[in-house]
Design a protein around this motif. Structure first.
Motif, PDB file in Angstrom:
ATOM      1  N   TRP A 241       0.836  -1.194   0.000  1.00  0.00           N
ATOM      2  CA  TRP A 241       0.000   0.000   0.000  1.00  0.00           C
ATOM      3  C   TRP A 241       0.872   1.245   0.000  1.00  0.00           C
ATOM      4  N   ILE A 242       0.472   2.260  -0.750  1.00  0.00           N
ATOM      5  CA  ILE A 242       0.987   3.617  -0.547  1.00  0.00           C
ATOM      6  C   ILE A 242       0.088   4.197   0.523  1.00  0.00           C
ATOM      7  N   CYS A 243       0.679   4.842   1.523  1.00  0.00           N
ATOM      8  CA  CYS A 243      -0.151   5.232   2.664  1.00  0.00           C
ATOM      9  C   CYS A 243       0.296   6.551   3.289  1.00  0.00           C
ATOM     10  N   ALA A 244      -0.489   6.969   4.247  1.00  0.00           N
ATOM     11  CA  ALA A 244      -0.174   8.049   5.184  1.00  0.00           C
ATOM     12  C   ALA A 244      -0.194   9.439   4.552  1.00  0.00           C
ATOM     13  N   GLY A 245       0.831  10.236   4.888  1.00  0.00           N
ATOM     14  CA  GLY A 245       0.832  11.671   4.629  1.00  0.00           C
ATOM     15  C   GLY A 245       0.695  12.088   3.179  1.00  0.00           C
ATOM     16  N   VAL A 246       1.296  11.340   2.263  1.00  0.00           N
ATOM     17  CA  VAL A 246       1.191  11.736   0.855  1.00  0.00           C
ATOM     18  C   VAL A 246      -0.274  11.720   0.410  1.00  0.00           C
ATOM     19  N   LEU A 247      -1.038  10.759   0.895  1.00  0.00           N
ATOM     20  CA  LEU A 247      -2.450  10.683   0.521  1.00  0.00           C
ATOM     21  C   LEU A 247      -3.264  11.775   1.199  1.00  0.00           C
ATOM     22  N   ARG A 248      -2.986  11.993   2.469  1.00  0.00           N
ATOM     23  CA  ARG A 248      -3.678  13.068   3.197  1.00  0.00           C
ATOM     24  C   ARG A 248      -3.441  14.403   2.498  1.00  0.00           C
ATOM     25  N   SER A 249      -2.201  14.661   2.093  1.00  0.00           N
ATOM     26  CA  SER A 249      -1.877  15.912   1.409  1.00  0.00           C
ATOM     27  C   SER A 249      -2.612  16.038   0.085  1.00  0.00           C
ATOM     28  N   LYS A 250      -2.717  14.942  -0.644  1.00  0.00           N
ATOM     29  CA  LYS A 250      -3.429  14.980  -1.925  1.00  0.00           C
ATOM     30  C   LYS A 250      -4.921  15.228  -1.712  1.00  0.00           C
ATOM     31  N   ILE A 251      -5.504  14.630  -0.702  1.00  0.00           N
ATOM     32  CA  ILE A 251      -6.923  14.833  -0.420  1.00  0.00           C
ATOM     33  C   ILE A 251      -7.194  16.285  -0.041  1.00  0.00           C
TER      34      ILE A 251
ATOM     35  N   PHE B 291      -2.848  19.906  -0.236  1.00  0.00           N
ATOM     36  CA  PHE B 291      -1.652  20.516   0.341  1.00  0.00           C
ATOM     37  C   PHE B 291      -0.485  20.216  -0.584  1.00  0.00           C
ATOM     38  N   GLU B 292       0.404  21.166  -0.706  1.00  0.00           N
ATOM     39  CA  GLU B 292       1.626  20.917  -1.466  1.00  0.00           C
ATOM     40  C   GLU B 292       2.496  19.937  -0.674  1.00  0.00           C
ATOM     41  N   ARG B 293       2.958  18.916  -1.355  1.00  0.00           N
ATOM     42  CA  ARG B 293       3.868  17.976  -0.717  1.00  0.00           C
ATOM     43  C   ARG B 293       5.235  18.624  -0.659  1.00  0.00           C
ATOM     44  N   HIS B 294       5.795  18.693   0.523  1.00  0.00           N
ATOM     45  CA  HIS B 294       7.124  19.274   0.685  1.00  0.00           C
ATOM     46  C   HIS B 294       8.147  18.312   0.114  1.00  0.00           C
ATOM     47  N   GLU B 295       9.193  18.851  -0.491  1.00  0.00           N
ATOM     48  CA  GLU B 295      10.191  17.992  -1.136  1.00  0.00           C
ATOM     49  C   GLU B 295      10.883  17.050  -0.167  1.00  0.00           C
TER      50      GLU B 295
ATOM     51  N   LYS C 260       4.848  18.300  13.336  1.00  0.00           N
ATOM     52  CA  LYS C 260       4.295  18.555  12.004  1.00  0.00           C
ATOM     53  C   LYS C 260       3.645  19.931  11.900  1.00  0.00           C
ATOM     54  N   ARG C 261       3.610  20.645  13.017  1.00  0.00           N
ATOM     55  CA  ARG C 261       3.105  22.008  13.080  1.00  0.00           C
ATOM     56  C   ARG C 261       1.653  22.113  12.593  1.00  0.00           C
ATOM     57  N   TRP C 262       0.889  21.072  12.866  1.00  0.00           N
ATOM     58  CA  TRP C 262      -0.510  21.081  12.453  1.00  0.00           C
ATOM     59  C   TRP C 262      -1.298  22.194  13.132  1.00  0.00           C
ATOM     60  N   GLN C 263      -0.909  22.564  14.343  1.00  0.00           N
ATOM     61  CA  GLN C 263      -1.629  23.621  15.062  1.00  0.00           C
ATOM     62  C   GLN C 263      -1.479  24.967  14.355  1.00  0.00           C
ATOM     63  N   ASP C 264      -0.457  25.118  13.497  1.00  0.00           N
ATOM     64  CA  ASP C 264      -0.243  26.369  12.771  1.00  0.00           C
ATOM     65  C   ASP C 264      -1.138  26.497  11.540  1.00  0.00           C
ATOM     66  N   ASN C 265      -1.767  25.435  11.124  1.00  0.00           N
ATOM     67  CA  ASN C 265      -2.624  25.445   9.947  1.00  0.00           C
ATOM     68  C   ASN C 265      -4.050  25.762  10.383  1.00  0.00           C
ATOM     69  N   THR C 266      -4.515  26.938  10.061  1.00  0.00           N
ATOM     70  CA  THR C 266      -5.836  27.378  10.532  1.00  0.00           C
ATOM     71  C   THR C 266      -6.977  26.559   9.939  1.00  0.00           C
ATOM     72  N   GLY C 267      -6.728  25.819   8.880  1.00  0.00           N
ATOM     73  CA  GLY C 267      -7.780  24.998   8.282  1.00  0.00           C
ATOM     74  C   GLY C 267      -7.957  23.650   8.948  1.00  0.00           C
ATOM     75  N   LEU C 268      -7.109  23.337   9.927  1.00  0.00           N
ATOM     76  CA  LEU C 268      -7.182  22.038  10.599  1.00  0.00           C
ATOM     77  C   LEU C 268      -7.726  22.192  12.009  1.00  0.00           C
ATOM     78  N   HIS C 269      -8.387  21.150  12.469  1.00  0.00           N
ATOM     79  CA  HIS C 269      -8.873  21.091  13.845  1.00  0.00           C
ATOM     80  C   HIS C 269      -8.154  19.947  14.537  1.00  0.00           C
ATOM     81  N   ILE C 270      -7.529  20.217  15.661  1.00  0.00           N
ATOM     82  CA  ILE C 270      -6.781  19.207  16.403  1.00  0.00           C
ATOM     83  C   ILE C 270      -7.659  18.715  17.548  1.00  0.00           C
ATOM     84  N   CYS C 271      -7.868  17.420  17.596  1.00  0.00           N
ATOM     85  CA  CYS C 271      -8.613  16.794  18.716  1.00  0.00           C
ATOM     86  C   CYS C 271      -7.632  15.999  19.541  1.00  0.00           C
ATOM     87  N   ILE C 272      -7.177  16.588  20.606  1.00  0.00           N
ATOM     88  CA  ILE C 272      -6.185  15.931  21.465  1.00  0.00           C
ATOM     89  C   ILE C 272      -6.942  15.056  22.434  1.00  0.00           C
TER      90      ILE C 272
END
Length: 176
Positions: A32-42, A45-49, A164-176
């Protein structure tokens, strides 16, 4: 966005289709191709090099890390990306968990619900979302049951949110 939209977005992504074709040539079992690359495509988000392309597979007959590295070298020779190939038949020892039963079992035990995602072409395109599509649609970063607040692994989830600095992305909601 719903499950159909997610699947369509991934099916129509030319780069992902090229990745799938290249990984398929390795003829790995349960891959399987998995994880962050797929989340970014959905999420568009630009995939960082420096972001890796996670490939998981399950092969209890060859647990050598050298084999994984050989697969990474082949993939890199085909498409110049940062590939990470891991045989989930051995990764439970690294992650200090009971043995996984398959690559899908391992994906379901990733830290975040929006990281627990995989696509494969065995033989046709298949999308695996063990926790459904809601968190992708709502852009929620939430721990999987294996990383919930009442588990010892919750600190790993919290550390990943910070790294991953997800808290800096205003479009995301973090559920801790």
């Amino acid at each position: 966005m719903n499950l159909v939209d997610i699947e369509r977005r991934l099916r129509e992504d030319d780069e992902l289709q090229q990745m799938l074709e290249i990984v398929e040539r390795l003829d790995l079992s349960d891959w399987w191709i998995c994880a962050g690359v797929l989340r970014s495509k959905i999420w568009n988000f630009e995939r960082h090099e420096t972001s890796d392309i996670d490939i998981v597979y399950f092969d209890p007959s060859d647990l050598s890390e050298e084999t994984e590295k050989r697969h990474e070298q082949y993939l890199n020779s085909q498409m110049d990306l940062l590939w990470s190939v891991k045989n989930q038949a051995r990764m439970h020892t690294i992650n200090e968990l009971p043995p996984y039963t398959s690559a899908q079992d391992a994906i379901s035990q990733f830290p975040e619900t929006v990281t627990a995602i995989g696509v494969t072409r065995r033989p046709d395109f298949e999308l695996y979302l063990p926790y459904g599509a809601d968190d992708f649609m709502d852009r929620i970063i939430r721990p999987t049951p294996h990383f919930q607040i009442d588990t010892v692994r919750h600190l790993i989830f919290q550390r990943r949110v910070i790294e991953k600095r997800w808290q800096d992305n205003t479009g995301l909601h973090i559920c801790i």
